[in-house]
Motif scaffolding. Sequence first.
Motif, PDB file in Angstrom:
ATOM      1  N   ALA A 150      17.294  -5.144  -6.429  1.00 17.49           N
ATOM      2  CA  ALA A 150      15.921  -3.687  -7.416  1.00 17.49           C
ATOM      3  C   ALA A 150      14.944  -4.582  -7.689  1.00 17.49           C
ATOM      4  CB  ALA A 150      17.168  -3.422  -8.423  1.00 17.49           C
ATOM      5  N   GLU A 151      14.895  -5.798  -8.662  1.00 22.32           N
ATOM      6  CA  GLU A 151      13.574  -5.738  -8.915  1.00 22.32           C
ATOM      7  C   GLU A 151      12.521  -6.336  -7.788  1.00 22.32           C
ATOM      8  OE1 GLU A 151      16.677  -8.128  -9.960  1.00 22.32           O
ATOM      9  OE2 GLU A 151      16.090  -8.611 -11.455  1.00 22.32           O
ATOM     10  N   PHE A 152      13.529  -6.854  -7.128  1.00 21.97           N
ATOM     11  CA  PHE A 152      11.774  -7.109  -5.631  1.00 21.97           C
ATOM     12  C   PHE A 152      10.901  -5.659  -5.227  1.00 21.97           C
ATOM     13  CE2 PHE A 152      11.189  -8.353  -1.206  1.00 21.97           C
ATOM     14  CZ  PHE A 152       9.613  -8.491  -1.369  1.00 21.97           C
ATOM     15  N   VAL A 153      12.561  -5.271  -4.691  1.00 22.48           N
ATOM     16  CA  VAL A 153      12.110  -3.740  -4.297  1.00 22.48           C
ATOM     17  C   VAL A 153      11.443  -2.777  -4.751  1.00 22.48           C
ATOM     18  CG1 VAL A 153      13.486  -1.843  -3.061  1.00 22.48           C
ATOM     19  CG2 VAL A 153      14.469  -3.757  -2.971  1.00 22.48           C
ATOM     20  N   GLN A 154      11.430  -2.744  -6.290  1.00 22.84           N
ATOM     21  CA  GLN A 154      10.369  -2.182  -7.326  1.00 22.84           C
ATOM     22  C   GLN A 154       9.429  -2.464  -7.265  1.00 22.84           C
ATOM     23  OE1 GLN A 154      12.711  -1.742 -11.186  1.00 22.84           O
ATOM     24  NE2 GLN A 154      11.411  -0.392 -11.859  1.00 22.84           N
ATOM     25  N   TYR A 155       9.084  -4.994  -7.166  1.00 23.32           N
ATOM     26  CA  TYR A 155       7.840  -4.669  -7.560  1.00 23.32           C
ATOM     27  C   TYR A 155       7.079  -4.643  -6.231  1.00 23.32           C
ATOM     28  CZ  TYR A 155       4.831  -8.964  -7.632  1.00 23.32           C
ATOM     29  OH  TYR A 155       3.103  -9.504  -7.318  1.00 23.32           O
ATOM     30  N   ASP A 160       1.447  -2.847  -7.315  1.00 26.04           N
ATOM     31  CA  ASP A 160       0.203  -3.521  -8.199  1.00 26.04           C
ATOM     32  C   ASP A 160       1.599  -4.580  -7.924  1.00 26.04           C
ATOM     33  OD1 ASP A 160      -0.599  -4.436 -10.359  1.00 26.04           O
ATOM     34  OD2 ASP A 160       0.303  -2.753 -11.752  1.00 26.04           O
ATOM     35  N   TYR A 161       0.539  -5.368  -7.577  1.00 27.75           N
ATOM     36  CA  TYR A 161       0.822  -7.071  -7.155  1.00 27.75           C
ATOM     37  C   TYR A 161      -0.096  -7.766  -8.499  1.00 27.75           C
ATOM     38  CZ  TYR A 161       2.459  -5.145  -3.709  1.00 27.75           C
ATOM     39  OH  TYR A 161       3.299  -3.477  -2.346  1.00 27.75           O
ATOM     40  N   SER A 162      -0.827  -7.855  -9.789  1.00 28.45           N
ATOM     41  CA  SER A 162      -1.902  -8.649 -10.393  1.00 28.45           C
ATOM     42  C   SER A 162      -0.577  -9.462 -11.143  1.00 28.45           C
ATOM     43  CB  SER A 162      -1.792  -7.819 -11.466  1.00 28.45           C
ATOM     44  OG  SER A 162      -1.479  -6.687 -12.277  1.00 28.45           O
ATOM     45  N   GLU A 178       9.294 -17.387  -8.182  1.00 26.45           N
ATOM     46  CA  GLU A 178       8.415 -16.424  -8.777  1.00 26.45           C
ATOM     47  C   GLU A 178       7.632 -16.338  -7.464  1.00 26.45           C
ATOM     48  OE1 GLU A 178       4.669 -17.164 -12.096  1.00 26.45           O
ATOM     49  OE2 GLU A 178       4.464 -17.993 -10.147  1.00 26.45           O
ATOM     50  N   LEU A 179       7.527 -14.741  -7.178  1.00 28.79           N
ATOM     51  CA  LEU A 179       7.565 -14.491  -6.101  1.00 28.79           C
ATOM     52  C   LEU A 179       5.811 -13.440  -6.225  1.00 28.79           C
ATOM     53  CD1 LEU A 179      10.429 -12.489  -4.895  1.00 28.79           C
ATOM     54  CD2 LEU A 179       9.182 -14.993  -4.254  1.00 28.79           C
ATOM     55  N   GLN A 180       4.736 -13.222  -5.248  1.00 27.84           N
ATOM     56  CA  GLN A 180       4.056 -12.952  -5.546  1.00 27.84           C
ATOM     57  C   GLN A 180       3.098 -12.392  -4.519  1.00 27.84           C
ATOM     58  OE1 GLN A 180       0.651 -13.607  -8.539  1.00 27.84           O
ATOM     59  NE2 GLN A 180       0.147 -11.605  -7.820  1.00 27.84           N
ATOM     60  N   ILE A 181       2.717 -11.001  -4.284  1.00 30.30           N
ATOM     61  CA  ILE A 181       2.384 -10.535  -3.227  1.00 30.30           C
ATOM     62  C   ILE A 181       0.999 -10.225  -2.783  1.00 30.30           C
ATOM     63  CG2 ILE A 181       2.312  -7.695  -2.056  1.00 30.30           C
ATOM     64  CD1 ILE A 181       4.869  -8.092  -2.445  1.00 30.30           C
ATOM     65  N   ILE A 182      -0.025 -10.846  -2.245  1.00 25.34           N
ATOM     66  CA  ILE A 182      -1.147 -10.498  -2.227  1.00 25.34           C
ATOM     67  C   ILE A 182      -1.629  -9.987  -0.936  1.00 25.34           C
ATOM     68  CG2 ILE A 182      -3.326 -12.235  -1.557  1.00 25.34           C
ATOM     69  CD1 ILE A 182      -1.441 -14.747  -2.289  1.00 25.34           C
ATOM     70  N   PRO A 183      -2.041  -8.959  -1.290  1.00 28.27           N
ATOM     71  CA  PRO A 183      -2.728  -8.188   0.024  1.00 28.27           C
ATOM     72  C   PRO A 183      -3.507  -8.840   0.969  1.00 28.27           C
ATOM     73  CG  PRO A 183      -2.475  -6.378  -2.227  1.00 28.27           C
ATOM     74  CD  PRO A 183      -2.426  -8.472  -2.045  1.00 28.27           C
ATOM     75  N   PHE A 184      -3.678  -8.472   2.052  1.00 31.03           N
ATOM     76  CA  PHE A 184      -5.297  -9.278   2.579  1.00 31.03           C
ATOM     77  C   PHE A 184      -5.300  -8.494   3.805  1.00 31.03           C
ATOM     78  CE2 PHE A 184      -4.142 -11.617   6.311  1.00 31.03           C
ATOM     79  CZ  PHE A 184      -2.000 -11.491   6.404  1.00 31.03           C
ATOM     80  N   ALA A 185      -6.128  -8.486   4.795  1.00 27.84           N
ATOM     81  CA  ALA A 185      -6.783  -7.355   6.065  1.00 27.84           C
ATOM     82  C   ALA A 185      -6.530  -6.382   5.440  1.00 27.84           C
ATOM     83  CB  ALA A 185      -6.028  -8.155   6.988  1.00 27.84           C
ATOM     84  N   SER A 186      -6.157  -5.005   6.482  1.00 31.64           N
ATOM     85  CA  SER A 186      -5.932  -4.507   6.093  1.00 31.64           C
ATOM     86  C   SER A 186      -4.321  -3.645   6.168  1.00 31.64           C
ATOM     87  CB  SER A 186      -6.572  -3.200   7.458  1.00 31.64           C
ATOM     88  OG  SER A 186      -5.309  -3.711   9.237  1.00 31.64           O
ATOM     89  N   GLN A 188      -2.218  -5.385   5.036  1.00 32.45           N
ATOM     90  CA  GLN A 188      -1.044  -6.850   5.356  1.00 32.45           C
ATOM     91  C   GLN A 188      -0.734  -7.543   4.107  1.00 32.45           C
ATOM     92  OE1 GLN A 188      -2.707  -8.908   9.207  1.00 32.45           O
ATOM     93  NE2 GLN A 188      -0.935  -8.447   9.557  1.00 32.45           N
ATOM     94  N   ARG A 189       0.107  -8.231   3.761  1.00 31.43           N
ATOM     95  CA  ARG A 189       0.452  -8.562   2.665  1.00 31.43           C
ATOM     96  C   ARG A 189       1.643 -10.348   2.825  1.00 31.43           C
ATOM     97  NH1 ARG A 189       3.516  -3.177   0.842  1.00 31.43           N
ATOM     98  NH2 ARG A 189       2.173  -2.439  -0.014  1.00 31.43           N
ATOM     99  N   LEU A 190       0.954 -10.484   2.131  1.00 27.32           N
ATOM    100  CA  LEU A 190       1.445 -11.896   1.961  1.00 27.32           C
ATOM    101  C   LEU A 190       1.924 -12.083   0.522  1.00 27.32           C
ATOM    102  CD1 LEU A 190      -1.528 -14.773   1.927  1.00 27.32           C
ATOM    103  CD2 LEU A 190       0.314 -14.825   3.575  1.00 27.32           C
ATOM    104  N   LEU A 191       3.284 -12.940   1.079  1.00 24.71           N
ATOM    105  CA  LEU A 191       4.783 -13.207  -0.097  1.00 24.71           C
ATOM    106  C   LEU A 191       4.116 -14.328  -0.162  1.00 24.71           C
ATOM    107  CD1 LEU A 191       7.066 -12.006  -1.853  1.00 24.71           C
ATOM    108  CD2 LEU A 191       8.526 -12.028  -0.359  1.00 24.71           C
ATOM    109  N   ILE A 192       4.013 -15.022  -1.069  1.00 28.88           N
ATOM    110  CA  ILE A 192       4.523 -16.002  -1.686  1.00 28.88           C
ATOM    111  C   ILE A 192       5.813 -16.611  -2.632  1.00 28.88           C
ATOM    112  CG2 ILE A 192       2.772 -18.351  -3.197  1.00 28.88           C
ATOM    113  CD1 ILE A 192       1.303 -17.115  -0.797  1.00 28.88           C
ATOM    114  N   CYS A 193       5.983 -17.630  -2.271  1.00 33.80           N
ATOM    115  CA  CYS A 193       7.461 -17.699  -3.061  1.00 33.80           C
ATOM    116  C   CYS A 193       7.459 -18.999  -3.402  1.00 33.80           C
ATOM    117  CB  CYS A 193       8.644 -17.669  -1.910  1.00 33.80           C
ATOM    118  SG  CYS A 193      10.235 -18.014  -2.506  1.00 33.80           S
ATOM    119  N   ARG A 194       7.436 -18.781  -4.745  1.00 27.04           N
ATOM    120  CA  ARG A 194       7.863 -20.529  -5.769  1.00 27.04           C
ATOM    121  C   ARG A 194       9.302 -20.699  -6.299  1.00 27.04           C
ATOM    122  NH1 ARG A 194       2.682 -19.831  -8.076  1.00 27.04           N
ATOM    123  NH2 ARG A 194       1.640 -20.195  -6.191  1.00 27.04           N
ATOM    124  N   ASP A 195       9.104 -22.037  -6.185  1.00 28.85           N
ATOM    125  CA  ASP A 195      10.534 -22.538  -6.783  1.00 28.85           C
ATOM    126  C   ASP A 195       9.875 -22.889  -8.090  1.00 28.85           C
ATOM    127  OD1 ASP A 195      12.537 -23.682  -8.303  1.00 28.85           O
ATOM    128  OD2 ASP A 195      13.052 -25.025  -6.513  1.00 28.85           O
TER     129      ASP A 195
END
Length: 432
Positions: A150-155, A160-162, A178-186, A188-195
């Motif tokens: 649920a937390e991820f879907v909400q995120y 708001d990916y600040s 630690e999951l971070q979404i970075i919007p790019f291009a039109s 599109q999104r990059l999902l970065i996942c870090r242990d």
Amino acid sequence: MQDIRWKAFWLLISWAFCCLILGWVTSAETAWLAYVVGVIAYLAGHLYWMQRLYLWSLKPGLNFMPNGKGIWEDIFANLYQEMRRHSRSQSQLSSTLERLRHATSALPDGVVVLNHRNEIEWFNEPAVQRLGLKRQHDENQPIYYLLRQAEFVQYLQSEDYSEPLKLKSWRSPDVTLELQIIPFASKQRLLICRDISAIEKTEIMRRDFIANVSHELRTPLTVVGGFLETISDMQGEVSPDIQPYFDMMQSQTTRMRRIIEDLLTLSSLENNVVLKDETDIAMEPLLNQLLKDARALSLGDHTVTLHMDAKVNIRGSYNELLSAMSNLTSNAVRYTPANGNIDIFWQMQDEQVIFSVQDTGIGIEPQHLPRLTERFYRVDSGRSRDTGGTGLGLSIVKHILHHHQAILKVESEPGKGSRFSIVFPAQRVLVA
Ligand code: ADP
């Protein structure tokens, strides 16, 4: 560049002129016949090369490009050059893309490329290990089908990916991601996942260590403090020469006790990320309590006033909010010289409600403002100590506000005073 219309025009004019001479030498019929045959041959030539161009366009390739004749030679030559340029940049692009994919695969972090519908377009090898994605099977699937927390879907939906999202791995409870979404291009999104399990473990160790040390020190300090109190109560039995030393020991023990209490408060705030004792808080009694405490602390040295403009309550932890707000009022009293004014405000601003404490005290230089909520950060440590400060007050405030999704704003001018405001989000506001 030449204008082919002029070329065709002059060709037909020249042919007409030739036919005119022919008609003059022979007869007008012969001239007309020659002109019509010439024009038909000219058009047939164009049709022939047009057909070749059409056939080539069905299966374009550098090797099958016709040579052409006349103007068509130029057209095919230009097309050939353009195709070569295109195929060169195409191969450059695909080799860059390939290099980029290799580089991204070599990253220790999982990377997932999402399209505007949040469907997976591509992911690297670490994403397979960290998020359990499967090649072929999961490509083109919406990411929220595979990461269902649920937390991820909400995120994902919040837009708001600040800040990154911290999540316990659903594949192994020992792993923190630690999951971070970075919007790019039109869109599109990059999902970065870090242990971040190792960082998380160190952080827990640090918190436990501080909590344990504070806890262990509390008992001996209480004993020492008790004895010192007893001794200083024994009026006349202690030599007046050593009495000041006892007083000093007593005040230092009290200070240490205060620091330990604040450290324990901070540890418990850090350990409880979600609010446990959340209730609807009646603000009027709480604010009146703050006013009474601030006046008592001031001992009549300041004019303390409450301006309760908003008739709203909030939802949160009574104890935590009382502690955060009284930290701000007590700071205002401690950092405002006698005869100064302290104003406590409770106001609405749009949908938000703001608690602020304004003083006419010593103020703070702008370079200190960003660091005020750091542990043990003091602008003037001597003054902080003299007024019974631990340097942990605003750090405690910051943690409490984080629990309430509220933010702290500080405006200050040296020599003129400061205004510390707590801005509560609309979802915490209750109509009284
Ligand atoms: P302390 O216990 O030292 O007051 P805090 O964390 O509460 O610690 O505050 C950090 C520092 O911020 C203080 O040492 C002081 O320098 C500055 N400060 C806080 N409130 C005020 C204020 N109202 N006016 C001036 N300075 C302030």
